[in-house]
Design an enzyme around this catalytic site. Structure first.
Site, PDB file in Angstrom:
ATOM      1  N   GLY A 185       0.818  -1.214   0.000  1.00 55.72           N
ATOM      2  CA  GLY A 185       0.000   0.000   0.000  1.00 55.72           C
ATOM      3  C   GLY A 185       0.848   1.259   0.000  1.00 55.72           C
ATOM      4  O   GLY A 185       2.067   1.230   0.125  1.00 55.72           O
ATOM      5  N   GLY A 190       2.619   3.786   1.438  1.00 57.60           N
ATOM      6  CA  GLY A 190       3.176   4.049   2.754  1.00 57.60           C
ATOM      7  C   GLY A 190       3.664   5.467   2.938  1.00 57.60           C
ATOM      8  O   GLY A 190       3.838   5.929   4.062  1.00 57.60           O
ATOM      9  N   LYS A 233       3.681  12.683  -2.734  1.00 63.64           N
ATOM     10  CA  LYS A 233       4.601  11.607  -2.363  1.00 63.64           C
ATOM     11  C   LYS A 233       5.587  12.148  -1.329  1.00 63.64           C
ATOM     12  O   LYS A 233       6.358  13.061  -1.620  1.00 63.64           O
ATOM     13  CB  LYS A 233       5.335  11.110  -3.616  1.00 63.64           C
ATOM     14  N   ASP A 256       8.187   6.633   8.375  1.00 59.27           N
ATOM     15  CA  ASP A 256       7.769   8.000   8.710  1.00 59.27           C
ATOM     16  C   ASP A 256       6.906   8.643   7.641  1.00 59.27           C
ATOM     17  O   ASP A 256       6.378   9.745   7.826  1.00 59.27           O
ATOM     18  CB  ASP A 256       8.982   8.882   9.009  1.00 59.27           C
ATOM     19  N   ARG A 304       3.090  13.970  -7.844  1.00 61.30           N
ATOM     20  CA  ARG A 304       3.192  13.104  -9.019  1.00 61.30           C
ATOM     21  C   ARG A 304       1.850  13.035  -9.735  1.00 61.30           C
ATOM     22  O   ARG A 304       0.800  12.951  -9.098  1.00 61.30           O
ATOM     23  CB  ARG A 304       3.641  11.708  -8.591  1.00 61.30           C
ATOM     24  N   ARG A 325      -1.745  -0.697  -9.910  1.00 62.47           N
ATOM     25  CA  ARG A 325      -0.586  -1.533 -10.214  1.00 62.47           C
ATOM     26  C   ARG A 325      -1.009  -3.002 -10.319  1.00 62.47           C
ATOM     27  O   ARG A 325      -2.103  -3.371  -9.872  1.00 62.47           O
ATOM     28  CB  ARG A 325       0.456  -1.382  -9.094  1.00 62.47           C
ATOM     29  N   ASP A 332       4.495  -4.320  -7.616  1.00 66.00           N
ATOM     30  CA  ASP A 332       3.831  -3.118  -7.117  1.00 66.00           C
ATOM     31  C   ASP A 332       4.386  -1.855  -7.758  1.00 66.00           C
ATOM     32  O   ASP A 332       3.896  -0.754  -7.482  1.00 66.00           O
ATOM     33  CB  ASP A 332       3.953  -3.024  -5.591  1.00 66.00           C
ATOM     34  N   ASN A 333       5.397  -1.997  -8.615  1.00 64.07           N
ATOM     35  CA  ASN A 333       5.949  -0.862  -9.349  1.00 64.07           C
ATOM     36  C   ASN A 333       5.670  -0.966 -10.843  1.00 64.07           C
ATOM     37  O   ASN A 333       6.392  -0.381 -11.656  1.00 64.07           O
ATOM     38  CB  ASN A 333       7.465  -0.751  -9.131  1.00 64.07           C
ATOM     39  N   ASP A 368       7.517   5.019 -10.420  1.00 61.65           N
ATOM     40  CA  ASP A 368       8.437   4.799  -9.301  1.00 61.65           C
ATOM     41  C   ASP A 368       9.898   4.814  -9.736  1.00 61.65           C
ATOM     42  O   ASP A 368      10.474   3.792 -10.084  1.00 61.65           O
ATOM     43  CB  ASP A 368       8.100   3.508  -8.559  1.00 61.65           C
TER      44      ASP A 368
END
Length: 489
Positions: free
Chosen positions: A87, A89, A110, A122, A173, A180, A249-250, A259
């Protein structure tokens, strides 16, 4: 203040597709760069917005009315190992707008703070990766390669802690969507066929409307995504691009490059080249990218098997045929691109060997990928052979290959000047070389963004030889070489 005409279609999917996520406040946001041309393309009017207002919006401090403010759920195979929940993050989907061409586009922050998918991170981004993604994504656009875009880069005025303390930043972005292969895998891992169908229908409506109403729309979707990925990866290879982290996932189902973490461009040609610091075994090396794309597509097809046919054997057989077709499409597109790079007209059976012979000579002589093809265009236009031979440690091999090449083009009816113009339209003079990006990052970390701005300007006309930017055509000196790139998470 700008008004965003948001129309958030992804947010209308069931709630299990995403989680609410609010950007964390940035202490002292400061605008690094705003892409006014892209804003105009998106039908966004920022003409009256000050830099302070732009910084507030694109740091997440001033979320526009109607924003979605969600983090998208997805899973993924990372270096071949499946992770059932990843997901967004450190990314928050601000929302969707319809651009001036009628196309729906995501706008995403992002590095805007913690989300429900942050996995103890973080949620922030360091300045270096933000500058890298801004430069490379916009360079890919200028090169004519499908890609996500960069709308803005903003300093947060706060530090992030990685190996050292670094300035924090946020990248805005823009993508056709952020869906994805891993998005499909998220629901497949949970046996949620209903969600897979809803997602597939959403993707078809958004990216492949020509498939609506077909007897087998989900099989057609696999074929359509495979065709776009075949074209995309062939284009990557044609300019020497290495994505660096081709996890599922990319890999966007829209067919855009997404990405830009440890991505890099080849200097000297080496099909085994790896830059990513986390790719210890070379899984995502330059020449491995077509095979990895096919492997990823197999994972995509697996998620759609329950929707394809009543009999499992028929679904598997159809999916395998789609994957075989990917290989054929990729090879045909790769050949077409490299024929054009070599100035070849028409198709001859020996072309593949001619192309591979040049690449082998380049590898043996550590010839620079970009400069070699650019030099060949000059030879095609009438420059002497030494222009190309100078790029090779062993000029004899280059001379032998040139004799074969001249025999191949002797029936070309174009003038030398016409052939050179055609070749220079596909062989860039300027690419975002690793050492130049590193220069921009190091200067930015010291508070100087003029190096970033100048490199960005040079990358906007990659096929032109502009005297002002002649230095960006040079390959790095030995001491300037950058052999490792980093993900930035």
């Amino acid at each position: 203040m700008a008004v965003f005409a948001f129309d958030n279609s992804y947010q209308r999917l069931p709630e299990r597709f995403y989680r609410p996520a609010s950007p964390a406040a940035a202490r002292a946001p400061r605008l690094i760069r705003f892409n006014a041309a892209l804003a105009e393309e998106l039908n966004l009017d920022f003409a009256r917005a000050s830099d302070e207002e732009l910084a507030a919006i694109f740091s997440g401090n001033s979320l526009p009315e109607g924003a979605a403010a969600i983090a998208m759920a997805y899973a993924g195979h990372q270096f071949g190992n499946f992770v059932p929940q990843l997901g967004d993050g450190r990314a928050i989907l601000m929302g969707e707008v319809v651009d001036r061409d009628g196309q729906r586009r995501d706008i995403q922050l992002k590095g805007a703070g913690v989300t429900p998918f942050s996995r103890n991170g973080d949620g922030r981004a360091a300045l270096g990766p933000v500058l890298r993604e801004y430069l490379v994504s916009e360079a890919m656009q200028a090169l004519g390669i499908p890609t996500t875009r960069a709308l803005a880069a903003v300093l947060t005025g706060e530090a992030v802690h990685r190996e050292t303390k670094l300035p924090g930043a946020v990248l805005t972005r823009v993508a056709s969507s952020h869906i994805r292969i891993g998005t499909f895998q998220f629901f497949a891992a949970r046996g949620d066929d209903e969600a897979i169908k809803a997602l597939a229908d959403h993707v078809i409506a958004r990216h492949y409307p020509e498939l609506e109403g077909l007897e087998q729309p989900y099989l057609a979707l696999v074929n359509a995504v495979a065709a776009r990925q075949a074209d995309l990866v062939a284009r990557w290879l044609s300019v020497g691009f290495i994505h660096g982290v081709m996890n599922t996932d990319n890999m966007a189902v829209s067919g855009e490059t997404i990405d830009f973490g440890p991505c890099a461009f080849l200097d000297e040609y080496d099909p085994r080249k790896v830059f990513s610091s986390i790719d210890q075994r070379g899984r995502y090396a330059y020449a491995n990218q077509p095979g990895i794309a096919q492997w990823n597509l197999a994972r995509f097809a697996e998620t759609l098997l329950p929707l394809m046919a009543a009999r499992e054997e028929e679904s598997v057989e159809a999916a395998n045929a789609a994957l075989t077709e990917f290989g054929r499409l990729f090879q045909a597109r790769w050949l077409d691109l490299f024929r054009t790079k070599l100035g070849l007209v028409g198709e001859e059976e020996a072309d593949l060997d001619l192309i591979n012979s040049l690449l082998k000579s380049m590898q043996d002589s550590e010839a620079d990928f970009t400069r070699t093809f650019r030099a060949l265009g000059k030879v095609a236009g009438g420059a002497g052979d030494p222009v190309l031979e100078a790029e090779f440690a062993d000029p004899i091999g280059a001379g032998d290959w040139l004799r074969r090449w001249r025999l191949r083009i002797e029936d070309d009816l174009r003038t030398p000047e016409e052939r050179q113009v055609a070749m220079e339209a596909v062989n860039p003079a300027v690419i975002p070389r690793n050492h130049r990006i590193e220069e921009a990052i190091q200067a930015g970390l010291a508070g100087d963004f003029t190096v970033f701005e100048r490199l960005h300007a040079a990358l906007q006309s990659p096929y032109a030889e502009i005297p002002e930017f002649a230095a960006y055509q040079e390959k790095p000196a030995v001491e300037e070489r950058v052999e490792r790139t980093f993900c930035g998470t």
